[in-house]
Scaffold this motif. Structure first.
Motif, short mmCIF file in Angstrom:
data_model
loop_
_atom_site.label_atom_id
_atom_site.label_comp_id
_atom_site.label_asym_id
_atom_site.label_seq_id
_atom_site.Cartn_x
_atom_site.Cartn_y
_atom_site.Cartn_z
N ILE A 280 97.56 172.27 7.63
CA ILE A 280 96.75 172.37 6.44
C ILE A 280 95.35 171.57 6.79
O ILE A 280 94.50 172.35 6.48
CB ILE A 280 97.18 171.43 5.18
CG1 ILE A 280 98.44 172.30 4.71
CG2 ILE A 280 96.28 171.29 4.11
CD1 ILE A 280 99.37 171.63 3.51
N ASP A 281 95.54 170.33 7.65
CA ASP A 281 94.15 169.95 8.25
C ASP A 281 93.48 171.20 9.04
O ASP A 281 92.33 171.36 8.77
CB ASP A 281 94.60 169.04 9.23
CG ASP A 281 95.26 167.98 8.43
OD1 ASP A 281 94.75 167.57 7.29
OD2 ASP A 281 95.69 166.77 9.33
N GLY A 282 94.35 171.73 9.66
CA GLY A 282 93.81 172.92 10.40
C GLY A 282 92.95 174.11 9.68
O GLY A 282 91.86 174.56 9.97
N ARG A 283 93.65 174.38 8.53
CA ARG A 283 93.11 175.45 7.83
C ARG A 283 91.80 174.99 7.06
O ARG A 283 90.65 175.71 7.05
CB ARG A 283 94.11 175.81 6.64
CG ARG A 283 93.52 176.51 5.50
CD ARG A 283 93.04 178.03 5.78
NE ARG A 283 94.08 178.63 6.56
CZ ARG A 283 95.24 179.31 6.20
NH1 ARG A 283 95.52 179.54 4.75
NH2 ARG A 283 96.00 180.04 6.73
N ILE A 284 91.93 173.61 6.74
CA ILE A 284 90.72 173.28 5.88
C ILE A 284 89.39 173.28 7.15
O ILE A 284 88.39 173.67 6.91
CB ILE A 284 90.86 171.63 5.59
CG1 ILE A 284 91.87 171.78 4.21
CG2 ILE A 284 89.46 170.97 5.27
CD1 ILE A 284 92.41 170.52 3.93
N ALA A 285 89.76 172.75 8.50
CA ALA A 285 88.78 172.83 9.29
C ALA A 285 88.16 174.04 9.74
O ALA A 285 86.96 174.39 9.88
CB ALA A 285 89.14 172.13 10.53
N GLU A 286 89.34 175.09 9.88
CA GLU A 286 88.67 176.32 10.51
C GLU A 286 87.94 177.27 9.34
O GLU A 286 87.25 178.12 9.67
CB GLU A 286 90.02 177.25 10.69
CG GLU A 286 90.65 177.72 9.65
CD GLU A 286 91.90 178.79 9.82
OE1 GLU A 286 92.41 179.39 9.23
OE2 GLU A 286 92.47 178.67 11.04
N LEU A 287 87.99 176.88 7.94
CA LEU A 287 87.16 177.41 6.91
C LEU A 287 85.87 176.98 7.14
O LEU A 287 84.96 178.07 7.02
CB LEU A 287 87.96 177.00 5.45
CG LEU A 287 88.97 177.66 5.22
CD1 LEU A 287 89.78 177.01 3.73
CD2 LEU A 287 88.76 179.23 4.79
N GLY A 288 85.59 175.55 7.33
CA GLY A 288 84.31 175.30 7.80
C GLY A 288 83.29 175.59 6.52
O GLY A 288 81.90 175.57 6.88
N ASP A 289 83.69 175.80 5.40
CA ASP A 289 82.56 176.08 4.44
C ASP A 289 82.91 175.42 3.03
O ASP A 289 83.86 174.43 3.05
CB ASP A 289 82.35 177.65 4.29
CG ASP A 289 83.41 178.33 3.73
OD1 ASP A 289 84.44 177.75 3.51
OD2 ASP A 289 83.53 179.64 3.96
N GLY B 56 86.92 175.04 2.46
CA GLY B 56 87.39 174.07 3.21
C GLY B 56 87.25 172.66 2.34
O GLY B 56 88.14 171.90 2.28
N GLU B 57 86.09 172.41 1.98
CA GLU B 57 85.70 171.44 1.31
C GLU B 57 86.48 171.19 0.12
O GLU B 57 87.13 169.96 -0.47
CB GLU B 57 84.21 171.04 1.09
CG GLU B 57 83.44 171.01 2.31
CD GLU B 57 81.98 171.14 1.98
OE1 GLU B 57 81.49 170.66 0.68
OE2 GLU B 57 80.97 171.32 2.92
N MET B 58 86.64 172.24 -0.95
CA MET B 58 87.25 172.50 -1.91
C MET B 58 88.70 172.01 -1.74
O MET B 58 89.36 171.12 -2.37
CB MET B 58 86.96 173.64 -2.70
CG MET B 58 87.67 173.96 -4.10
SD MET B 58 86.96 172.64 -5.25
CE MET B 58 85.55 173.51 -5.71
N LEU B 59 89.38 172.82 -0.83
CA LEU B 59 90.60 172.69 -0.67
C LEU B 59 90.93 171.26 -0.36
O LEU B 59 92.12 170.85 -0.83
CB LEU B 59 91.11 173.75 0.43
CG LEU B 59 92.75 173.41 0.64
CD1 LEU B 59 93.54 174.27 -0.66
CD2 LEU B 59 93.09 174.88 1.83
#
Length: 132
Positions: free
Chosen positions: A16-25, A28-31
């Protein structure tokens, strides 16, 4: 035996950390913000990674899933139709008899207290059914 960094990154929380970081927009901040609110509402929550890439939060059963799309971050509450929603947060998947979802869009404010109340209600429902 200690886990290596590679193994640790494969834990549900690490994924989940990785998903948030990979979104990068904003998604990711919202999640990340929604994840933090779920953990505030239920410190005993566990995180899972299911269906090849969907964050899932559980406590005595599934609370909700967190999916990211181009225009929305969608939190789907597994038993949302059975939950009180006086603040009318649910705005998606309203036609079903079981699930309900909240679509969060870029720049949208989160009603944090109402959201945490929804998480509390989902956990209470799960726990009441688990005792039976």
């Amino acid at each position: 035996m200690e886990k290596s960094g590679v193994q640790e990154s494969k834990s549900p929380s690490g994924l989940i950390d990785g998903r948030i970081a990979e979104l990068g927009d904003w998604r990711g901040e919202m999640l990340g913000r929604l994840r933090a609110l779920i953990k505030q509402a239920d410190p005993e929550v566990t995180e899972e990674w299911k269906w090849r890439g969907v964050p899932v939060w559980e406590d005595a059963g599934m609370i909700c899933t967190g999916e990211t799309y181009k225009a929305v971050v969608k939190l789907t509450f597994a038993k949302g139709a059975a939950l009180p929603d006086p603040s009318r947060l649910f705005n998606s998947s309203l036609e079903g008899n079981t699930r309900r979802a909240i679509d969060f869009r870029e720049g949208e404010k989160i009603n944090e207290e109402a959201f945490k109340a929804l998480v509390h209600a989902a956990v209470a429902l799960n726990r009441s059914k688990a005792r039976r």
